[in-house]
Design a protein around this motif. Structure first.
Motif, short mmCIF file in Angstrom:
data_model
loop_
_atom_site.label_atom_id
_atom_site.label_comp_id
_atom_site.label_asym_id
_atom_site.label_seq_id
_atom_site.Cartn_x
_atom_site.Cartn_y
_atom_site.Cartn_z
N LYS A 155 -3.61 10.26 -0.65
CA LYS A 155 -4.02 9.37 -1.73
C LYS A 155 -3.51 7.99 -1.39
CE LYS A 155 -2.12 9.75 -5.75
NZ LYS A 155 -1.44 10.57 -6.78
N LEU A 156 -4.42 7.03 -1.35
CA LEU A 156 -4.06 5.66 -0.99
C LEU A 156 -4.14 4.77 -2.22
CD1 LEU A 156 -3.65 3.31 1.10
CD2 LEU A 156 -6.13 3.31 1.39
N GLU A 157 -3.08 4.00 -2.47
CA GLU A 157 -3.09 3.04 -3.58
C GLU A 157 -2.65 1.70 -3.04
OE1 GLU A 157 -0.53 4.02 -6.90
OE2 GLU A 157 -1.55 5.95 -7.06
N ILE A 158 -3.37 0.66 -3.39
CA ILE A 158 -2.95 -0.69 -2.98
C ILE A 158 -2.69 -1.49 -4.25
CG2 ILE A 158 -3.63 -2.80 -1.78
CD1 ILE A 158 -5.13 -1.19 0.18
N GLU A 159 -1.51 -2.10 -4.32
CA GLU A 159 -1.20 -2.85 -5.55
C GLU A 159 -0.54 -4.18 -5.24
OE1 GLU A 159 2.90 -0.60 -6.84
OE2 GLU A 159 0.99 0.32 -7.37
N ALA A 168 0.86 -1.18 0.00
CA ALA A 168 0.00 0.00 0.00
C ALA A 168 0.90 1.23 0.00
CB ALA A 168 -0.90 0.00 1.22
N LYS A 169 0.51 2.21 -0.80
CA LYS A 169 1.30 3.45 -0.85
C LYS A 169 0.39 4.61 -0.50
CE LYS A 169 4.29 1.57 -4.35
NZ LYS A 169 4.77 1.63 -5.73
N LYS A 221 -7.68 -7.42 0.40
CA LYS A 221 -7.46 -6.08 -0.14
C LYS A 221 -8.51 -5.09 0.37
CE LYS A 221 -6.61 -3.62 -4.43
NZ LYS A 221 -6.30 -3.68 -5.86
N GLY A 222 -9.76 -5.51 0.40
CA GLY A 222 -10.84 -4.61 0.85
C GLY A 222 -10.66 -4.18 2.29
N ALA A 223 -10.33 -5.16 3.15
CA ALA A 223 -10.15 -4.85 4.57
C ALA A 223 -8.96 -3.92 4.75
CB ALA A 223 -9.95 -6.15 5.36
#
Lengths: 80, 80
Positions: free
Chosen positions: B76-80, B3-4, B52-54
């Motif tokens: 800004k949150l990004e999960i990859e 997560a960034k 990922k959702g949690a």
């Protein structure tokens, strides 16, 4: 055109901010965290019509010379 | 999974770090800079098998509550 520089501590360097964030997340009750790294984010808005190559060169130079500390930090430069 | 979170000062907020970087770039002889914003970058390594959702929910919550100051900062949150 925007340039984005992300500066993070090298993996081998102790990152007390990252540890603090990790502990805080655990105390919030969220367990899924393996590691946290805290760094800096620099967004540079370039003047219209700027040459991308020249910008890349100048900003790489700046990132290496004074925006990051190359002994303990890595940086990543993106121009878009 | 990573997560960034990128945290930047809101546009209306005075950003002295950004101004300093801008001045430094100009003094280096590089003129193509319109504006600079300096923020924080947080990289979170999630444990394998994390939902990922949690993670998104928990990290949004954390970013809002204590990683950023929502009065003067955006994130800004990004999960990859």
């Amino acid at each position: 055109m925007k340039a984005k520089i992300v500066i993070t501590p090298k993996k081998a360097v102790v990152d007390p901010q990252g540890k603090t964030v990790r502990n805080a997340l655990e105390q919030m009750g969220y367990q899924g965290v393996a590691a946290v790294h805290v760094g800096k984010y620099i967004e540079i808005e370039l003047a219209p019509g700027t040459d991308k190559g020249a910008a890349q060169q100048a900003l790489n130079d700046a990132a290496h010379k004074f925006l990051s500390n190359p002994i303990i930090e890595d940086y990543k430069l993106e121009i878009e």
